[in-house]
Motif scaffolding. Structure first.
Motif: not given
Length: 183
Positions: A10, A13-14, A178, A180-181
């Protein structure tokens, strides 16, 4: 340790998203701009990150992360001919990383891999690369912000909007997720 792998993916990905959102705001010419002589443009930083990713993550568990075919010094010469080519290279680097990291299992985390003959556990190697990419993505975002000035669209909490942001966050139930969700 499953949470470590999930969190690492994650986080990667961020950082990719931050780059993507920066590229969306800039023209190809702006991506190539060097603010001072011999400084790195966004395009050069992208070329370096991609070279590093392809070298580090290709055959990640079985070969040294510094491949013989890598030409690191050439990464600092802008050779992109279009924004599309730059973005394709960026995506190729990230695809290589995610192809290597997504299949990892907990039992892989203590395996030893090598970068320039220096042994790292898989966890150490992931952490090393994550910090390296965060450093360079931060440069990309900063240069993008400098380039756009007041026309920059914030990638985080816009100035003067912290209270609104916090109000939205605290309106939700407590729970493990998280950060980033919600992006």
């Amino acid at each position: 340790m499953n949470s470590y792998l999930e969190s690492s993916i994650k986080q990667f990905e961020y950082y990719k998203i931050l780059g993507d959102k920066t590229f969306d705001q800039l023209t190809f010419e702006e991506l190539q701009n060097e603010f001072t002589k011999d400084s790195n443009s966004i395009a050069i930083i992208v070329k370096h990150i991609v070279g590093n990713m392809l070298s580090r993550w290709t055959n990640f568990l079985t070969e040294d992360g510094e491949k013989e075919w890598r030409m690191r010094d050439e990464e600092f010469i802008d050779s992109f001919h279009s924004k599309e080519e730059l973005i394709n290279a960026w995506n190729e680097g990230w695809d290589c990383l995610f192809t290597a990291i997504r299949p990892l299992k907990n039992e892989d985390l203590e395996r030893i891999i090598y970068i320039r003959n220096q042994g790292h556990t898989v966890v150490e190697a992931i952490n090393r690369q994550m910090m390296h990419y965060a450093y360079h993505v931060g440069q990309i975002v900063f240069l993008g912000k400098l380039t756009k000035g007041k026309n920059w669209q914030s990638l985080s909490i816009p100035r003067g909007k912290s209270k609104d942001y916090n109000q939205e966050k605290f309106a939700k139930d407590k729970g493990k997720r998280h950060f980033t969700e919600d992006l």
